[in-house]
Design a protein around this motif. Structure first.
Motif, PDB file in Angstrom:
ATOM      1  N   ARG A  22     -31.824  18.704  -1.274  1.00 56.43           N
ATOM      2  CA  ARG A  22     -31.057  17.751  -0.776  1.00 56.43           C
ATOM      3  C   ARG A  22     -31.586  16.693  -1.737  1.00 56.43           C
ATOM      4  O   ARG A  22     -32.501  16.255  -1.639  1.00 56.43           O
ATOM      5  CB  ARG A  22     -30.900  17.182   0.702  1.00 56.43           C
ATOM      6  CG  ARG A  22     -30.493  18.313   1.527  1.00 56.43           C
ATOM      7  CD  ARG A  22     -30.457  18.122   3.078  1.00 56.43           C
ATOM      8  NE  ARG A  22     -29.562  16.996   3.423  1.00 56.43           N
ATOM      9  CZ  ARG A  22     -29.402  16.167   4.441  1.00 56.43           C
ATOM     10  NH1 ARG A  22     -30.504  16.304   5.383  1.00 56.43           N
ATOM     11  NH2 ARG A  22     -28.637  15.378   4.766  1.00 56.43           N
ATOM     12  N   GLU A  45     -26.453  11.325  -0.295  1.00 58.11           N
ATOM     13  CA  GLU A  45     -26.700  12.567  -1.073  1.00 58.11           C
ATOM     14  C   GLU A  45     -25.812  12.399  -2.492  1.00 58.11           C
ATOM     15  O   GLU A  45     -24.525  11.929  -2.153  1.00 58.11           O
ATOM     16  CB  GLU A  45     -26.261  13.618  -0.278  1.00 58.11           C
ATOM     17  CG  GLU A  45     -27.423  14.101   0.698  1.00 58.11           C
ATOM     18  CD  GLU A  45     -27.361  15.531   1.172  1.00 58.11           C
ATOM     19  OE1 GLU A  45     -27.310  16.465   0.429  1.00 58.11           O
ATOM     20  OE2 GLU A  45     -26.876  15.688   2.359  1.00 58.11           O
ATOM     21  N   ILE A  91     -36.297  17.842  -0.173  1.00 59.21           N
ATOM     22  CA  ILE A  91     -35.512  16.392  -0.524  1.00 59.21           C
ATOM     23  C   ILE A  91     -36.018  15.844  -1.815  1.00 59.21           C
ATOM     24  O   ILE A  91     -37.561  15.720  -1.949  1.00 59.21           O
ATOM     25  CB  ILE A  91     -35.809  15.426   0.681  1.00 59.21           C
ATOM     26  CG1 ILE A  91     -35.238  16.091   1.955  1.00 59.21           C
ATOM     27  CG2 ILE A  91     -35.287  14.049   0.226  1.00 59.21           C
ATOM     28  CD1 ILE A  91     -35.506  14.992   3.218  1.00 59.21           C
TER      29      ILE A  91
END
Length: 341
Positions: A22, A45, A91
């Motif tokens: 992400r 995002e 992430i």
């Protein structure tokens, strides 16, 4: 490895990374600001290079990715509880040097402060950092005086000249995704701010607790807590139990950001509350940022990002407060020395 590539190639690489990651970056959100026709820059995002806001400072910090504003801790029933399922995706977080230094401060509180917080640790272990250079200082920043204006502790450094993107890749995993031409370049890090601070050395609580300086903030500060919420190193939370309407015996426990400025933060059983005056709350925050944390961990908590000054609806300047405190303590010390002579 240092490479240069086009925006198109960069976006192709991001698309590949999205299978396992992400990707969060500062993103301009139109009509989401303080007023109906103003934007706000927050961490969201992103899917492409064009969505990343390189030329402005974000209104909120990347803290909200690692330490969410509201975080579900567990669900409960009458007889049992269950922790939420964990997203297995990693992430990638685009941020600036001062904010990467801020992550170190939050790590001290949640990972190395006597015990490790498992909710924070779960997220933290999944994060890779892409540092965006700052060619020039933004308004209200004083990162140079705080020593947070530059860093080399990143997985990927990012620089852009508008057409080409330059990457300093230090994590082997990203070398397989980002392909380009090898090219030497230097990261842009701020060398000078317009705002400067002079932090008092060896502050003792007894020297500052009753200063008239704090009384100024009794009326100026409205105790909204926004300075805490936009700050990348404020880490206080409270817990809330939410009971479901369908069955009041079932529900969930959440962790929610808290603020040392707002009413109720220091309430105790029996109705007693510490620091009822707003100026005393200002003193508590200032001491924590430039003294108490340093005494425990060896370096300053504040990173000089200036977001507290940017966001305050009453135009209270944290950097001005530090400088005024330094001046008052110097004058107080000089007066005492004069009496000793």
């Amino acid at each position: 490895m240092k490479i240069s590539l086009t925006k198109e190639d960069f976006n192709i690489a991001l698309e590949k990374l999205k299978k396992d990651y992400r990707i969060f970056a500062p993103k301009l959100l139109p009509f989401k600001g303080t007023f109906s026709d103003t934007p706000v820059i927050r961490y969201e995002e992103i899917n492409s290079f064009e969505e990343i806001c390189f030329d402005q400072k974000s209104d909120f910090s990347p803290k909200e990715v690692l330490l969410p504003i509201t975080q579900r801790m567990f669900y409960f029933t009458e007889n049992d509880y269950k922790e939420p399922d964990v997203d297995n995706k990693k992430i990638l977080l685009f941020l600036r040097s001062c904010d990467l230094h801020s992550v170190k401060r939050v790590d001290e509180i949640y990972l190395r402060n006597k015990f490790s917080d498992k909710y924070y640790e779960t997220l933290r272990n999944k994060v890779k950092f892409a540092v965006m250079g700052c060619a020039e200082s933004f308004e209200n920043c004083f990162c140079v005086d705080m020593g947070t204006n530059k860093t080399d502790e990143y997985d990927m450094g990012v620089k852009t000249d508008g057409e080409k993107i330059f990457l300093d890749i230090r994590t082997e995993e990203f070398l397989t995704e980002f392909s380009g031409n090898e090219e030497e370049f230097g990261m842009d890090f701020v060398k000078k701010n317009k705002v400067h601070v002079s932090i008092p050395e060896n502050i003792n609580l007894e020297d500052v607790i009753d200063l008239d300086l704090w009384r100024e903030y009794d009326s100026r500060c409205i105790a909204c807590g926004k300075c805490n919420f936009v700050c990348p190193t404020c880490t206080c939370t409270t817990t809330q139990d939410i009971f479901y309407k369908e069955n009041s015996s079932n529900g969930e426990r959440r962790r929610v950001w808290a603020s040392c400025h707002v009413d109720g933060f220091s309430d105790m059983a029996g109705g007693h509350s510490f620091r009822q005056k707003h100026g005393d709350r200002m003193r508590f925050k200032v001491m924590h940022k430039i003294s108490d944390f340093r005494k425990r961990f060896g370096y300053q908590m504040c990173t000089g990002c200036g977001r507290c000054d940017d966001g305050c609806p009453e135009y209270i300047s944290f950097s001005n407060c530090i400088n005024k405190l330094n001046k008052v303590l110097k004058e107080k010390s000089a007066g005492l020395e004069g009496k000793d002579e």
